[in-house]
Enzyme design. Structure first.
Site, PDB file in Angstrom:
ATOM      1  N   PHE A 120       0.856  -1.181   0.000  1.00  0.00           N
ATOM      2  CA  PHE A 120       0.000   0.000   0.000  1.00  0.00           C
ATOM      3  C   PHE A 120       0.897   1.238   0.000  1.00  0.00           C
ATOM      4  CE2 PHE A 120      -4.677   0.328   0.710  1.00  0.00           C
ATOM      5  CZ  PHE A 120      -5.015  -0.922   0.258  1.00  0.00           C
ATOM      6  N   GLN A 233      -8.252  13.724   4.654  1.00  0.00           N
ATOM      7  CA  GLN A 233      -7.579  13.015   3.566  1.00  0.00           C
ATOM      8  C   GLN A 233      -8.432  12.978   2.297  1.00  0.00           C
ATOM      9  OE1 GLN A 233      -6.676   8.530   3.648  1.00  0.00           O
ATOM     10  NE2 GLN A 233      -4.698   9.533   3.666  1.00  0.00           N
ATOM     11  N   HIS A 235      -8.642  11.115  -1.056  1.00  0.00           N
ATOM     12  CA  HIS A 235      -8.108   9.916  -1.720  1.00  0.00           C
ATOM     13  C   HIS A 235      -7.900  10.246  -3.188  1.00  0.00           C
ATOM     14  CE1 HIS A 235      -7.674   5.860  -3.180  1.00  0.00           C
ATOM     15  NE2 HIS A 235      -7.731   5.387  -1.943  1.00  0.00           N
ATOM     16  N   LEU A 245     -15.127   4.985  -4.401  1.00  0.00           N
ATOM     17  CA  LEU A 245     -13.699   4.699  -4.250  1.00  0.00           C
ATOM     18  C   LEU A 245     -13.197   3.675  -5.257  1.00  0.00           C
ATOM     19  CD1 LEU A 245     -11.160   5.095  -2.382  1.00  0.00           C
ATOM     20  CD2 LEU A 245     -11.789   2.894  -1.411  1.00  0.00           C
ATOM     21  N   GLU A 248      -6.880   1.794  -3.408  1.00  0.00           N
ATOM     22  CA  GLU A 248      -5.434   1.937  -3.609  1.00  0.00           C
ATOM     23  C   GLU A 248      -4.801   0.590  -3.957  1.00  0.00           C
ATOM     24  OE1 GLU A 248      -3.564   4.714  -0.935  1.00  0.00           O
ATOM     25  OE2 GLU A 248      -2.049   3.222  -0.474  1.00  0.00           O
ATOM     26  N   ARG A 279      -1.030   9.262  -0.014  1.00  0.00           N
ATOM     27  CA  ARG A 279      -2.195   9.809  -0.715  1.00  0.00           C
ATOM     28  C   ARG A 279      -2.157  11.323  -0.892  1.00  0.00           C
ATOM     29  NH1 ARG A 279      -6.612   5.863   2.269  1.00  0.00           N
ATOM     30  NH2 ARG A 279      -5.968   4.030   1.105  1.00  0.00           N
ATOM     31  N   HIS A 349     -12.006  11.299   1.845  1.00  0.00           N
ATOM     32  CA  HIS A 349     -12.018   9.863   2.104  1.00  0.00           C
ATOM     33  C   HIS A 349     -11.872   9.518   3.585  1.00  0.00           C
ATOM     34  CE1 HIS A 349     -11.257   5.655   1.222  1.00  0.00           C
ATOM     35  NE2 HIS A 349     -10.118   5.693   1.880  1.00  0.00           N
ATOM     36  N   ARG A 390      -2.971   9.727   6.720  1.00  0.00           N
ATOM     37  CA  ARG A 390      -3.044   8.294   7.041  1.00  0.00           C
ATOM     38  C   ARG A 390      -2.513   7.462   5.880  1.00  0.00           C
ATOM     39  NH1 ARG A 390      -7.020   4.002   5.978  1.00  0.00           N
ATOM     40  NH2 ARG A 390      -8.211   5.484   4.745  1.00  0.00           N
TER      41      ARG A 390
HETATM   42  C1  LIG Z   1     -14.878   3.417   0.427  1.00  0.00           C
HETATM   43  C2  LIG Z   1     -13.868   3.280   1.536  1.00  0.00           C
HETATM   44  C3  LIG Z   1     -12.973   2.219   1.530  1.00  0.00           C
HETATM   45  C4  LIG Z   1     -12.056   2.073   2.560  1.00  0.00           C
HETATM   46  N1  LIG Z   1     -11.160   1.041   2.528  1.00  0.00           N
HETATM   47  C5  LIG Z   1     -10.275   0.906   3.538  1.00  0.00           C
HETATM   48  C6  LIG Z   1      -9.343  -0.166   3.563  1.00  0.00           C
HETATM   49  O1  LIG Z   1      -9.319  -1.014   2.666  1.00  0.00           O
HETATM   50  N2  LIG Z   1      -8.477  -0.240   4.593  1.00  0.00           N
HETATM   51  C7  LIG Z   1      -8.475   0.660   5.618  1.00  0.00           C
HETATM   52  O2  LIG Z   1      -7.681   0.530   6.543  1.00  0.00           O
HETATM   53  N3  LIG Z   1      -9.355   1.687   5.625  1.00  0.00           N
HETATM   54  C8  LIG Z   1     -10.248   1.814   4.626  1.00  0.00           C
HETATM   55  N4  LIG Z   1     -11.130   2.861   4.656  1.00  0.00           N
HETATM   56  C9  LIG Z   1     -11.295   3.624   5.895  1.00  0.00           C
HETATM   57  C10 LIG Z   1     -12.058   2.748   6.879  1.00  0.00           C
HETATM   58  O3  LIG Z   1     -12.966   1.930   6.188  1.00  0.00           O
HETATM   59  C11 LIG Z   1     -12.836   3.549   7.909  1.00  0.00           C
HETATM   60  O4  LIG Z   1     -12.005   4.523   8.466  1.00  0.00           O
HETATM   61  C12 LIG Z   1     -13.343   2.635   9.007  1.00  0.00           C
HETATM   62  O5  LIG Z   1     -14.076   1.566   8.465  1.00  0.00           O
HETATM   63  C13 LIG Z   1     -14.200   3.406   9.994  1.00  0.00           C
HETATM   64  O6  LIG Z   1     -14.774   2.499  10.892  1.00  0.00           O
HETATM   65  P1  LIG Z   1     -15.507   3.019  12.192  1.00  0.00           P
HETATM   66  O7  LIG Z   1     -15.938   1.822  12.953  1.00  0.00           O
HETATM   67  O8  LIG Z   1     -14.675   4.002  12.891  1.00  0.00           O
HETATM   68  O9  LIG Z   1     -16.778   3.811  11.641  1.00  0.00           O
HETATM   69  P2  LIG Z   1     -17.961   3.393  10.640  1.00  0.00           P
HETATM   70  O10 LIG Z   1     -17.788   2.070  10.038  1.00  0.00           O
HETATM   71  O11 LIG Z   1     -18.141   4.561   9.736  1.00  0.00           O
HETATM   72  O12 LIG Z   1     -19.190   3.289  11.602  1.00  0.00           O
HETATM   73  C14 LIG Z   1     -19.729   4.419  12.238  1.00  0.00           C
HETATM   74  C15 LIG Z   1     -20.874   3.960  13.099  1.00  0.00           C
HETATM   75  O13 LIG Z   1     -21.329   5.065  13.881  1.00  0.00           O
HETATM   76  C16 LIG Z   1     -22.732   5.095  13.863  1.00  0.00           C
HETATM   77  N5  LIG Z   1     -23.170   6.490  14.064  1.00  0.00           N
HETATM   78  C17 LIG Z   1     -22.682   7.617  13.500  1.00  0.00           C
HETATM   79  N6  LIG Z   1     -23.379   8.689  13.966  1.00  0.00           N
HETATM   80  C18 LIG Z   1     -24.303   8.213  14.828  1.00  0.00           C
HETATM   81  C19 LIG Z   1     -25.326   8.801  15.611  1.00  0.00           C
HETATM   82  N7  LIG Z   1     -25.565  10.125  15.615  1.00  0.00           N
HETATM   83  N8  LIG Z   1     -26.102   7.988  16.361  1.00  0.00           N
HETATM   84  C20 LIG Z   1     -25.918   6.649  16.386  1.00  0.00           C
HETATM   85  N9  LIG Z   1     -24.965   6.029  15.654  1.00  0.00           N
HETATM   86  C21 LIG Z   1     -24.171   6.811  14.893  1.00  0.00           C
HETATM   87  C22 LIG Z   1     -23.141   4.531  12.512  1.00  0.00           C
HETATM   88  O14 LIG Z   1     -24.434   3.999  12.566  1.00  0.00           O
HETATM   89  C23 LIG Z   1     -22.081   3.445  12.328  1.00  0.00           C
HETATM   90  O15 LIG Z   1     -22.525   2.262  12.926  1.00  0.00           O
HETATM   91  C24 LIG Z   1     -12.027   3.017   3.604  1.00  0.00           C
HETATM   92  C25 LIG Z   1     -12.902   4.097   3.599  1.00  0.00           C
HETATM   93  C26 LIG Z   1     -13.797   4.256   2.561  1.00  0.00           C
HETATM   94  C27 LIG Z   1     -14.657   5.481   2.544  1.00  0.00           C
END
Ligand SMILES: Cc1cc2nc3c(=O)[nH]c(=O)nc-3n(C[C@H](O)[C@H](O)[C@H](O)COP(=O)(O)OP(=O)(O)OC[C@H]3O[C@@H](n4cnc5c(N)ncnc54)[C@H](O)[C@@H]3O)c2cc1C
Length: 581
Positions: A120, A233, A235, A245, A248, A279, A349, A390
């Site tokens: 990566f 960030q 992307h 997306l 990468e 990135r 992103h 990141r």
């Molecule tokens: C398209 C895409 C592909 C990616 N691919 C990669 C990858 O291959 N490798 C990597 O390391 N990173 C990747 N990333 C980044 C990574 O996926 C995310 O940073 C990570 O999944 C975030 O996880 P999280 O659990 O913090 O939040 P999320 O998975 O975004 O979950 C947030 C949670 O908070 C809840 N929530 C939010 N606001 C409220 C509210 N007001 N009340 C109640 N619940 C709420 C939502 O319901 C959800 O359940 C990618 C990002 C994107 C956009």
């Protein structure tokens, strides 16, 4: 009033929230662990992660090391990384990859039967584990299945509207039950904020519609500080014009970026790493090609883009390693990556910033004091492991590592924390205030005439201009004025649907209103940081300035606005150097 008493409340059911819930209940099997989430569990954004999760798995075979992973992360983050946090990430990520395998993640294998690892951007060795290009889907399926097999309580389709903090101690949250339209009080001894990022504050983003960022605003209102919010960030390779997306991993597997002259232009920006530079560097390179007239123009949208060339990788690699990419490109553009260039341009992103925490994920106020009983994990948190930029695949690792860690710590704390009855009156008073705000001031109001869409577009435009890939002090100032205008206007938004069940208009208003101070925090951080570092590039201050700006930006609520202060970066091992690739 509905009141639900929990020992540990987790906001969010993404990868960080689910990992936290599992480890909390495994640490304290008799604890009442409640996950409050605005979607149906696994529909959280983590499910769309594609390329993989970083972690050094076979150091004896590959010559890789935890130190190398941490160093790449620190350098990738342009030295704004807290180095103790980077070392925690590097040391803990491998066991999390193996844990995920035990609960059912079918990691892609190499020909020797080991978990395969791909390169990566910014990584000195291939160290990203993956399942084709649907990594998030498999991880979330396994975590959700595991969480559902444990005595964890799920409150799905519950929109958190307020974080309750009284006299420096976490007390719970209020949440709108979207199915019934009723406000619920969740009282808790410990809490973990795992609410993800806020890409939807911007016009073009790879993030899903749920990533609206309001929980950061609720944190500010509760006296919690945010850290490094200006580091957003972009992307480099989002599909044009939708912003979906293009992982990468496509470049990790050997894809090229080409301009309209057919040149692999990255040779002019990062001659050694080429397409696999971090990135921030690749995004700036693409937009520079555009500015200097070497980009393509998308006919319908007028957007400038460059081409991602995967044609030389062949059918086998595309089918086995990047099947989702092929499907997405065909569905959304009608192009075939085996035959055509894929049109790509930068889109928002990821947020390196988030809730101010220490290296253990404990939530802090602007004086650096722990908000007792509260932790944060995943993209919502800024444990400062990504600094100013990141590296790809480090986020899933972070979600797993700090999900587990904060789950354990919150459970241990809850096992010893005071009984809930002692805080009952304060929680009820805050609930009443919130009920009045939502149902009397947001839902029914006399003045009006403004739509949610108008305010949202104003904020998105402000951030697009002021917090884009290239920034300028004068423009940021104008964007700050636009956000102030949005704050005036939000009070005049009418909700036309006054029904209770699934009132999506009310939900959107609560989200947007909550996120406005976050837009302020992003812009204030960007305005005051008079240097260029990682994803923050100021055309009026194009150089990094360690003498003044090797500090974290801390934003916090002050009166009706947002104010700023700074705190030191923890440098434990590597002195800052010039960052070349
Ligand atoms: C398209 C895409 C592909 C990616 N691919 C990669 C990858 O291959 N490798 C990597 O390391 N990173 C990747 N990333 C980044 C990574 O996926 C995310 O940073 C990570 O999944 C975030 O996880 P999280 O659990 O913090 O939040 P999320 O998975 O975004 O979950 C947030 C949670 O908070 C809840 N929530 C939010 N606001 C409220 C509210 N007001 N009340 C109640 N619940 C709420 C939502 O319901 C959800 O359940 C990618 C990002 C994107 C956009």
């Amino acid at each position: 009033m509905d009141a639900i008493d929990c020992d540990v409340i987790i906001i969010g059911s993404g990868m960080a929230g689910l990992r936290a819930a599992i480890s909390a209940v495994e640490t304290g099997p008799r604890l009442r662990v409640c996950v409050v989430t605005k979607v149906v569990g696994p529909r959280s954004h983590s499910i769309s992660a594609e390329g993989g999760m970083a972690g050094v798995l076979y150091p004896e075979v590959t010559g890789d090391s935890y130190e190398a992973h941490a160093y790449d992360t620190v350098k990738g983050g342009d030295y704004l990384v807290d180095q103790d946090a980077a070392l925690i990430l590097a040391r803990e990520a491998p066991s999390e990859i193996l844990y995920l395998e035990r609960i059912g993640v079918p990691w892609t294998r190499d020909s020797d039967g080991r978990i395969a690892q791909r390169l990566f951007g910014g990584m000195s060795r291939p160290r990203t584990a993956f399942v084709g290009d649907k990594t998030g889907f498999y991880i979330m399926s396994a975590l959700y299945r595991r969480a559902r097999s444990l005595p964890i309580e799920f409150y799905e389709e519950h929109l958190v509207t307020k974080i309750l903090v009284v006299r420096g101690r976490f007390m719970g949250v209020t949440a709108l039950n979207l199915r019934k339209g009723e406000l619920v009080l969740f009282r808790g001894r410990a809490g973990i904020v795992a609410s993800g990022g806020g890409g939807r504050l911007f016009r073009l983003t790879t993030m899903g519609y749920l990533n609206t960022g309001e929980v950061w605003g609720f944190a500010l209102r509760a006296g919690i500080a945010l850290k490094d919010m200006e580091f957003v960030q972009w992307h480099p390779t989002a599909l044009v014009p939708s912003g979906i997306l293009i992982t990468e991993a496509a470049r990790g597997e050997g894809g090229y970026l080409v301009n309209k002259l057919g040149e692999r232009f990255m040779k002019n920006y990062a001659p050694q790493k080429m397409e696999l530079a971090p990135r921030d560097i690749v995004s700036r390179a693409i937009l520079t090609e555009c500015k200097e007239g070497r980009g393509f123009t998308h006919e319908e949208s007028g957007m400038c883009y460059v081409g991602l060339d995967l044609r030389h990788l062949g059918e086998d690699v595309l089918k086995k390693r990047l099947p989702q990419l092929v499907e997405l490109v065909k569905t959304y553009t009608g192009l075939d990556p085996l035959v055509d260039l894929i049109p790509v341009a930068p889109a928002v992103h990821y947020f390196m910033g988030g809730i101010h925490t220490d290296a253990m994920g404990r939530v802090l106020n602007s004086d650096g004091e722990w908000v007792i009983g509260l932790w944060a994990a995943g993209e919502a948190a800024s444990v400062s492991v990504h600094g100013a930029n990141r590296l790809g695949s480090n986020s899933l690792a972070e979600c797993a590592v700090w999900g587990r860690l904060t789950g354990v710590e919150a459970a241990k704390y809850a096992l010893e924390a005071p009984q809930l009855s002692a805080i009952d009156l304060d929680a009820r008073a805050l609930y009443n205030e919130e009920e009045e705000r939502i149902f009397n001031r947001l839902l029914h109001k006399e003045v009006g005439g403004v739509s949610i869409g108008q305010v949202r577009s104003l904020v998105q435009e402000a951030l697009h201009r002021g917090a884009g890939v290239f920034r300028d002090g004068r423009v940021i100032g104008e964007s700050m004025a636009m956000v102030s205008r949005a704050i005036e206007l939000i009070g005049q938004v009418n909700v036309h649907d006054v029904g209770k069940v699934y009132n999506m208009e009310l939900k959107e208003l609560i989200e947007l209103e909550g996120a406005l101070p976050v837009a302020q925090a992003i812009l204030i951080g960007a305005y005051y940081r008079l240097e260029s570092r990682g994803s923050h590039y100021r055309v009026d201050y194009p150089n990094r300035d360690d003498s003044r700006w090797l500090v974290h930006t801390i934003t916090y609520r002050y009166g009706d606005g947002v104010s700023v202060t700074w705190s030191p970066v923890r440098i434990t091992k590597w002195r800052p150097e010039i960052r070349v690739y």
